[in-house]
Design a protein around this motif. Structure first.
Motif, mmCIF file in Angstrom:
data_model
loop_
_atom_site.group_PDB
_atom_site.id
_atom_site.type_symbol
_atom_site.label_atom_id
_atom_site.label_comp_id
_atom_site.label_asym_id
_atom_site.label_seq_id
_atom_site.Cartn_x
_atom_site.Cartn_y
_atom_site.Cartn_z
ATOM 1 N N ASN A 143 0.383 10.649 -22.555
ATOM 2 C CA ASN A 143 -0.682 10.468 -21.623
ATOM 3 C C ASN A 143 -0.502 9.183 -20.870
ATOM 4 N N LEU A 144 -0.426 8.040 -21.729
ATOM 5 C CA LEU A 144 -0.089 6.787 -21.010
ATOM 6 C C LEU A 144 0.849 6.550 -20.147
ATOM 7 N N SER A 145 1.992 6.945 -20.778
ATOM 8 C CA SER A 145 3.459 6.904 -19.983
ATOM 9 C C SER A 145 3.307 7.668 -18.434
ATOM 10 N N GLU A 146 2.720 8.932 -18.494
ATOM 11 C CA GLU A 146 2.579 9.695 -17.030
ATOM 12 C C GLU A 146 1.496 9.128 -16.413
ATOM 13 N N ALA A 147 0.528 8.421 -16.746
ATOM 14 C CA ALA A 147 -0.381 7.792 -15.922
ATOM 15 C C ALA A 147 0.160 6.434 -15.355
ATOM 16 N N VAL A 148 0.660 5.755 -16.246
ATOM 17 C CA VAL A 148 1.510 4.607 -15.545
ATOM 18 C C VAL A 148 2.446 4.931 -14.646
ATOM 19 N N THR A 149 3.161 5.805 -14.862
ATOM 20 C CA THR A 149 4.308 6.487 -13.783
ATOM 21 C C THR A 149 3.780 6.865 -12.656
ATOM 22 N N ASP A 150 2.504 7.496 -12.526
ATOM 23 C CA ASP A 150 1.839 7.782 -11.592
ATOM 24 C C ASP A 150 1.604 6.908 -10.716
ATOM 25 N N LEU A 151 0.713 5.838 -11.395
ATOM 26 C CA LEU A 151 0.072 4.659 -10.507
ATOM 27 C C LEU A 151 1.073 3.789 -10.121
ATOM 28 N N SER A 152 2.275 3.540 -10.764
ATOM 29 C CA SER A 152 3.475 2.911 -10.354
ATOM 30 C C SER A 152 4.002 3.357 -9.156
ATOM 31 N N ALA A 153 3.758 4.750 -8.747
ATOM 32 C CA ALA A 153 4.299 5.051 -7.527
ATOM 33 C C ALA A 153 3.388 4.823 -6.273
ATOM 34 N N ARG A 154 2.222 4.458 -6.603
ATOM 35 C CA ARG A 154 1.318 4.026 -5.747
ATOM 36 C C ARG A 154 1.165 2.434 -5.400
ATOM 37 N N LYS A 155 0.730 2.068 -4.198
ATOM 38 C CA LYS A 155 0.499 0.677 -3.955
ATOM 39 C C LYS A 155 -1.125 0.527 -4.414
ATOM 40 N N LEU A 156 -1.338 0.161 -5.461
ATOM 41 C CA LEU A 156 -2.828 -0.226 -5.823
ATOM 42 C C LEU A 156 -3.230 -1.290 -4.916
ATOM 43 N N GLU A 157 -4.405 -1.141 -4.629
ATOM 44 C CA GLU A 157 -5.120 -2.049 -3.631
ATOM 45 C C GLU A 157 -6.239 -2.699 -4.374
ATOM 46 N N GLY A 158 -5.890 -3.895 -4.448
ATOM 47 C CA GLY A 158 -6.945 -4.882 -5.097
ATOM 48 C C GLY A 158 -6.997 -4.566 -6.565
ATOM 49 N N ALA A 159 -5.783 -4.279 -7.169
ATOM 50 C CA ALA A 159 -5.844 -4.128 -8.716
ATOM 51 C C ALA A 159 -4.209 -4.531 -9.186
ATOM 52 N N LEU A 160 -4.656 -5.262 -10.372
ATOM 53 C CA LEU A 160 -3.451 -5.685 -11.133
ATOM 54 C C LEU A 160 -3.200 -4.843 -12.430
ATOM 55 N N LEU A 161 -2.291 -4.141 -12.846
ATOM 56 C CA LEU A 161 -2.308 -3.430 -14.104
ATOM 57 C C LEU A 161 -1.226 -4.021 -15.034
#
Length: 345
Positions: free
Chosen positions: A95-113
């Protein structure tokens, strides 16, 4: 591919590029991974004490409720500015791997993971997902090399206003390196001990800095070969918590059993007394009782069989990396149980 080589990580840490809103740090030393993640977090400009701007999650939490990670990463800060999300203890969780992969494909606005992981293989889903993403960066963190260790020592000495003799530096380096945070703590302790002097000598290093990793490994090995079944699990846990690599424990155990095989051959085939055989090896006085107990308890046939079993388990753990610790733990406990049974006969 968004990744850095191990030798390039320190340069990145001096001036982090936050155009990558997802940063993965991974490696076998959890102390080094944590220390580097903290450096990036410190330079992000986010106040770690602000509960509205900074949060730390455990990987196991995310596995159970992956929506929590999405909520934190996609929520806009109430008062403006960047938000910081740190995830610790990441590994092979799906679950974590899939979520991080998904978020990595976006340009998060105002957040640092920032994701802190263990030693990920090249084909690990989490590592691949970050390395292939456009808006994420993977940073490998490996055991202290001589240059990195020297730099850390120099940093602590400079803060304390101390110098160190060449021989003392080499002695200090020989006692450090199992875990970055633990190593830094030992140097800080040395600086406190040497307060009021100008330079640190070998005597000061020998007096205050213990080779904690080596001592703990020896203690765990001795527990296994003497049948200390109840004591062994806590010793293994302590090594794992200190960041001691599993392979170090495996190789130390294998070398010890191979030595016992050679020593037991002298006892059974040459008729030499156990005490004389042990003494001829000139072991540290603290380890002599363990060697004598192991040689007295296990016959040559059992020792040869044990050595073969260790070699097989090491190979198995190489093939099944995620199970290496479990395999090693079970191997050591079964050896301890066998020795305990022989001692009762």
């Amino acid at each position: 591919m968004a990744q850095k080589k191990a030798g390039e990580v320190d340069a990145f840490l001096s001036r982090p590029d936050f155009s990558y809103p997802v940063i993965l740090l991974y490696g076998p030393d959890p102390g080094l991974v944590s220390e580097r993640a903290a450096r990036i977090a410190d330079q992000s400009g986010v106040d770690p004490a602000d509960p509205f701007a900074s949060i730390t999650l455990g990987a196991d939490e995310v596995e159970k409720d992956v929506g929590r990670l999405y909520d934190e990463a996609l929520t806009v800060s109430l008062f403006g500015g960047r938000r910081l999300i740190r995830v610790r203890g990441a590994g092979a969780g799906k679950n974590l791997s899939e979520a991080v992969t998904d978020l990595s494909a976006r340009k998060l606005e105002g957040a640092l993971l920032i994701v802190e992981a263990g030693d990920l293989k090249k084909n690990a889903a989490l590592r691949q997902g970050v390395e292939r993403a456009k808006f994420a960066l993977a940073l490998p963190c490996y055991q202290d090399e001589a240059r990195a260790l020297d730099r850390m020592i120099d940093e602590e000495l400079a803060k304390a206003g101390l110098g160190i003799d060449k021989e003392a530096r080499e002695e200090l380096k020989s006692r450090l390196g199992a875990n970055r945070l633990a190593s830094r703590g030992e140097v800080e302790k040395l600086c406190v001990y040497a307060y009021g002097t100008e330079r640190i000598g070998v005597d000061a290093v020998a007096a205050i800095v213990g080779d904690v990793s080596a001592d703990a490994v020896d203690e765990a090995i001795d527990a296994a070969i003497t049948g200390a079944v109840k004591k062994l699990p806590a010793l293994i846990d302590r090594l794992v918590d200190a960041g001691t690599p599993v392979y170090q424990l495996q190789q130390s155990l294998l070398r010890m059993v191979q030595q016992l095989v050679a020593m037991r051959e002298r006892v059974e085939r040459a008729g030499e007394p156990v005490s004389r055989v042990v003494e001829s090896r000139r072991p540290h006085f603290r380890r002599k009782p363990a060697l004598e107990t192991a040689l007295t308890s296990l016959p040559l046939e059992a020792l040869v069989r044990t050595a073969g079993r260790i070699e097989a388990d090491i190979l198995k753990s190489r093939k099944e990396g995620q199970m290496a610790l479990t395999i090693t733990r079970q191997m050591m406990l079964s050896i301890a149980v066998e020795v305990a049974l022989h001692r009762k006969r």
